[in-house]
Design a protein around this motif. Structure first.
Motif, PDB file in Angstrom:
ATOM      1  N   GLN A   1      26.056  66.815  68.891  1.00 16.49           N
ATOM      2  CA  GLN A   1      26.108  65.739  69.875  1.00 16.49           C
ATOM      3  C   GLN A   1      26.010  66.279  71.307  1.00 16.49           C
ATOM      4  O   GLN A   1      25.505  65.590  72.194  1.00 16.49           O
ATOM      5  N   PHE A   2      26.459  67.506  71.516  1.00 14.84           N
ATOM      6  CA  PHE A   2      26.461  68.079  72.862  1.00 14.84           C
ATOM      7  C   PHE A   2      25.690  69.395  72.877  1.00 14.84           C
ATOM      8  O   PHE A   2      26.217  70.450  73.257  1.00 14.84           O
ATOM      9  N   VAL A   3      24.445  69.338  72.493  1.00 15.60           N
ATOM     10  CA  VAL A   3      23.597  70.534  72.476  1.00 15.60           C
ATOM     11  C   VAL A   3      23.293  70.954  73.911  1.00 15.60           C
ATOM     12  O   VAL A   3      22.791  70.146  74.703  1.00 15.60           O
ATOM     13  N   PRO A   4      23.581  72.203  74.286  1.00 11.69           N
ATOM     14  CA  PRO A   4      23.289  72.653  75.654  1.00 11.69           C
ATOM     15  C   PRO A   4      21.803  72.939  75.827  1.00 11.69           C
ATOM     16  O   PRO A   4      21.047  72.968  74.851  1.00 11.69           O
ATOM     17  N   LYS A   5      21.395  73.136  77.061  1.00 13.06           N
ATOM     18  CA  LYS A   5      20.005  73.522  77.292  1.00 13.06           C
ATOM     19  C   LYS A   5      19.767  74.877  76.642  1.00 13.06           C
ATOM     20  O   LYS A   5      20.706  75.670  76.468  1.00 13.06           O
ATOM     21  N   PRO A   6      18.532  75.205  76.262  1.00 14.14           N
ATOM     22  CA  PRO A   6      18.249  76.496  75.624  1.00 14.14           C
ATOM     23  C   PRO A   6      18.618  77.661  76.532  1.00 14.14           C
ATOM     24  O   PRO A   6      18.567  77.545  77.756  1.00 14.14           O
ATOM     25  N   PRO A   7      19.010  78.787  75.941  1.00 14.12           N
ATOM     26  CA  PRO A   7      19.341  79.954  76.755  1.00 14.12           C
ATOM     27  C   PRO A   7      18.100  80.524  77.439  1.00 14.12           C
ATOM     28  O   PRO A   7      16.969  80.250  77.022  1.00 14.12           O
ATOM     29  N   VAL A   8      18.319  81.298  78.486  1.00 10.11           N
ATOM     30  CA  VAL A   8      17.210  81.976  79.152  1.00 10.11           C
ATOM     31  C   VAL A   8      16.454  82.816  78.129  1.00 10.11           C
ATOM     32  O   VAL A   8      17.057  83.515  77.312  1.00 10.11           O
ATOM     33  N   GLU A   9      15.145  82.739  78.166  1.00  7.44           N
ATOM     34  CA  GLU A   9      14.316  83.410  77.164  1.00  7.44           C
ATOM     35  C   GLU A   9      14.428  84.933  77.268  1.00  7.44           C
ATOM     36  O   GLU A   9      14.403  85.509  78.352  1.00  7.44           O
ATOM     37  N   PHE A  10      14.555  85.573  76.114  1.00  7.49           N
ATOM     38  CA  PHE A  10      14.670  87.027  76.051  1.00  7.49           C
ATOM     39  C   PHE A  10      13.427  87.703  76.618  1.00  7.49           C
ATOM     40  O   PHE A  10      12.299  87.261  76.379  1.00  7.49           O
ATOM     41  N   SER A  11      13.652  88.790  77.347  1.00 11.01           N
ATOM     42  CA  SER A  11      12.539  89.573  77.866  1.00 11.01           C
ATOM     43  C   SER A  11      13.027  90.964  78.255  1.00 11.01           C
ATOM     44  O   SER A  11      14.132  91.123  78.783  1.00 11.01           O
ATOM     45  N   LYS A  12      12.182  91.968  78.001  1.00 10.35           N
ATOM     46  CA  LYS A  12      12.477  93.346  78.408  1.00 10.35           C
ATOM     47  C   LYS A  12      11.904  93.663  79.786  1.00 10.35           C
ATOM     48  O   LYS A  12      12.149  94.740  80.332  1.00 10.35           O
ATOM     49  N   ASP A  13      11.166  92.744  80.330  1.00  7.53           N
ATOM     50  CA  ASP A  13      10.561  92.927  81.645  1.00  7.53           C
ATOM     51  C   ASP A  13      11.672  92.998  82.701  1.00  7.53           C
ATOM     52  O   ASP A  13      12.485  92.073  82.835  1.00  7.53           O
TER      53      ASP A  13
ATOM     54  N   GLU B   1      25.597  75.680  68.250  1.00 12.63           N
ATOM     55  CA  GLU B   1      24.622  76.319  69.126  1.00 12.63           C
ATOM     56  C   GLU B   1      24.533  77.823  68.897  1.00 12.63           C
ATOM     57  O   GLU B   1      23.437  78.402  68.931  1.00 12.63           O
ATOM     58  N   LYS B   2      25.666  78.456  68.661  1.00  7.34           N
ATOM     59  CA  LYS B   2      25.652  79.912  68.483  1.00  7.34           C
ATOM     60  C   LYS B   2      24.680  80.342  67.394  1.00  7.34           C
ATOM     61  O   LYS B   2      23.903  81.287  67.571  1.00  7.34           O
ATOM     62  N   TYR B   3      24.726  79.676  66.268  1.00  7.09           N
ATOM     63  CA  TYR B   3      23.871  80.097  65.152  1.00  7.09           C
ATOM     64  C   TYR B   3      22.511  79.404  65.169  1.00  7.09           C
ATOM     65  O   TYR B   3      21.665  79.710  64.343  1.00  7.09           O
ATOM     66  N   ARG B   4      22.303  78.493  66.124  1.00 10.61           N
ATOM     67  CA  ARG B   4      20.962  77.956  66.330  1.00 10.61           C
ATOM     68  C   ARG B   4      20.148  78.957  67.166  1.00 10.61           C
ATOM     69  O   ARG B   4      19.050  79.356  66.789  1.00 10.61           O
ATOM     70  N   SER B   5      20.688  79.342  68.305  1.00 10.30           N
ATOM     71  CA  SER B   5      19.971  80.274  69.189  1.00 10.30           C
ATOM     72  C   SER B   5      20.134  81.721  68.742  1.00 10.30           C
ATOM     73  O   SER B   5      19.253  82.553  68.986  1.00 10.30           O
ATOM     74  N   SER B   6      21.260  82.035  68.108  1.00  6.84           N
ATOM     75  CA  SER B   6      21.536  83.383  67.588  1.00  6.84           C
ATOM     76  C   SER B   6      21.172  84.464  68.609  1.00  6.84           C
ATOM     77  O   SER B   6      20.522  85.455  68.301  1.00  6.84           O
ATOM     78  N   ARG B   7      21.622  84.281  69.811  1.00  8.47           N
ATOM     79  CA  ARG B   7      21.223  85.154  70.912  1.00  8.47           C
ATOM     80  C   ARG B   7      21.936  86.510  70.884  1.00  8.47           C
ATOM     81  O   ARG B   7      23.120  86.608  70.581  1.00  8.47           O
ATOM     82  N   VAL B   8      21.197  87.544  71.234  1.00  6.07           N
ATOM     83  CA  VAL B   8      21.684  88.920  71.237  1.00  6.07           C
ATOM     84  C   VAL B   8      22.767  89.113  72.296  1.00  6.07           C
ATOM     85  O   VAL B   8      22.714  88.526  73.378  1.00  6.07           O
ATOM     86  N   ARG B   9      23.749  89.952  71.984  1.00 12.99           N
ATOM     87  CA  ARG B   9      24.858  90.223  72.895  1.00 12.99           C
ATOM     88  C   ARG B   9      24.458  91.232  73.977  1.00 12.99           C
ATOM     89  O   ARG B   9      23.590  92.081  73.765  1.00 12.99           O
ATOM     90  N   PRO B  10      25.135  91.171  75.143  1.00 10.23           N
ATOM     91  CA  PRO B  10      24.840  92.121  76.219  1.00 10.23           C
ATOM     92  C   PRO B  10      24.960  93.583  75.789  1.00 10.23           C
ATOM     93  O   PRO B  10      24.144  94.417  76.193  1.00 10.23           O
TER      94      PRO B  10
END
Length: 438
Positions: free
Chosen positions: A206-218, A313-322
């Protein structure tokens, strides 16, 4: 801190709080703390902890509501709790029943719930010393046991028991996605938590946040700059920032390593920290037992739904940790101040749940409600003064950047997600006649 010493601290705090000062309401915070103690013993993960708190409080809340016309029943606005009648063949002391029900529900549903039997005995002894008869206590205990069974039966249908039957989570392939981090390399915690039935929100998404900043090595990209910020902040932390990060660590999975030896340290969960803050606040506000139980229950419900929303959201975006990004592309020897928790990065869990529950507590107890938080004293950290629940939530959120475990956008998006969820819950409370308690 040695485990035996920690246990002694718990027992000392419980015994001190059990002194009969202020009537039955003085037993509420110790009862909730006893549940916390068992969850720390069991190393209950953060999302599951809030589920246990919620069900432990629901029976007590309903007992109070059916005996106090000024308290709105949770079944009026929580669809997940099926309406039921609190029954007794004779008149009973509903406040004793409500207190005992907190412990009894925990005894029934927690993995090591049997540990609460000793606390139940201590409560009964304290009540006898206050002048309550054994007969009065026995009747109330019987009511509490019946309600706890009903709550446990309801809890068994929320999807929790099916989690272990679901497919084991495998991290997504690719540099942009989360992967287990040192020192434990623990696999993802509760990857299917979104399937748990929520309490007040309509659905996990119900409260999906905006997508995270896209991953990039640049090195000129927005994502790389986010990672670089975590790295730079971590290298230049002030003593105050280090303290704030440690104060809000709340990581039940902390591991210390020495050579080939690994030692686990049991800590309170984020939800446990906020439940203790709730107890501190209701005590300072001098709420009667009925209102105190209601506030604890609503805080627990908010925390539970906030975790369901965040974990979706965590397991939707599954974003890499710092930690993973920095070690791969910036500095292979860098380590965050805090150990990276074993689940994906976006959004920040503490940011979501702290912001959400601070909104609920602000509605119920007022803005600019100052309090002294002693939650972390048992972990050798001093008390901390806050001007308001929102200030505490703000600090909990930014602590994740200081700790090196979240990018800034995960914090700010998490705060927005939590605020929207908290305000939604407040509107439901208002629409069902639940008013501020002070």
């Amino acid at each position: 801190m040695r485990p035996v010493f920690l246990i002694l601290l718990f027992l000392t705090k419980f015994a001190h709080a059990q002194k009969p000062e202020g009537g039955l309401k003085s037993y509420l915070q110790p009862a909730v703390f006893s549940v916390t103690m068992v969850m720390i013993h069991d190393v209950v993960n953060p999302p599951a902890a809030t589920r246990f708190y919620t069900y432990c409080m629901m029976g007590a809340y309903e007992i109070v509501a059916q005996n106090n016309s000024q308290i709105v029943s949770p079944t009026a606005f929580i669809r997940s709790i099926e309406p039921f009648k609190v029954e007794s063949p004779v008149a009973y002391n509903y406040q004793i029943a409500a207190l005992y029900c907190i412990l009894e529900t925990g005894r029934v549903i927690l993995p090591s719930g049997y540990m609460l039997e000793e606390d139940q005995k201590k409560l009964i002894i304290a009540l006898l010393r206050e002048g309550h008869s054994q007969k009065e206590i026995n009747v109330a205990v019987s009511v509490a046991q019946d309600v706890a069974k009903k709550i446990a039966a309801n809890a068994s249908t929320d999807g929790y028991l099916k989690l272990s039957t679901r497919l084991r989570y495998r991290p997504k392939k690719g540099e942009a996605y989360w992967y287990p981090t040192p020192p434990g390399y623990i696999e993802g915690i509760e990857p299917h938590w979104k399937t748990i039935r929520p309490m007040m929100i309509d659905s996990c998404n119900q409260f999906v946040p905006k997508p995270p900043v896209e991953f990039s090595k640049d090195s000129t990209s927005q994502f790389y700059k986010l990672a670089r910020e975590v790295y730079e902040v971590g290298k230049k932390l002030t003593e105050k920032e280090r303290f704030i990060a440690s104060y809000w660590d709340c990581n039940p999975f902390a591991i210390n390593t020495s050579g080939h030896m690994s030692i686990g340290f049991k800590k309170i969960s984020p939800g446990g920290h906020w439940m203790n803050i709730t107890g501190i606040a209701t005590t300072k506000a001098k709420l009667d037992l009925d209102k105190g139980i209601m506030v604890h229950a609503l805080a627990a419900v908010t925390l539970m739904d906030a975790f369901i929303s965040c974990w979706d959201e965590k397991y939707r975006s599954s974003r890499v940790r710092p930690e993973t990004v920095i070690n791969r592309y910036i500095d292979p020897k860098w380590q965050p101040l805090l150990q990276t928790p074993p689940f994906p990065e976006y959004t920040s869990g503490h940011s979501v749940i702290s912001t959400a529950v601070s909104e609920t507590l602000t509605y119920l107890l007022g803005d600019n409600f100052s309090f002294r938080d002693d939650t972390e004293v048992i972990f050798d950290l001093p008390t901390r003064d806050f001007r308001s629940f929102r200030q505490a939530a703000e600090e909990a959120a930014i602590s994740r950047l200081y700790g090196g475990i979240h990018y800034r956008d995960a914090i700010t998006a998490g705060q927005l997600q939590g605020k929207e969820l908290g305000q939604y819950i407040i509107e439901k409370l208002k629409n069902n006649g639940v008013k501020p308690v002070i």
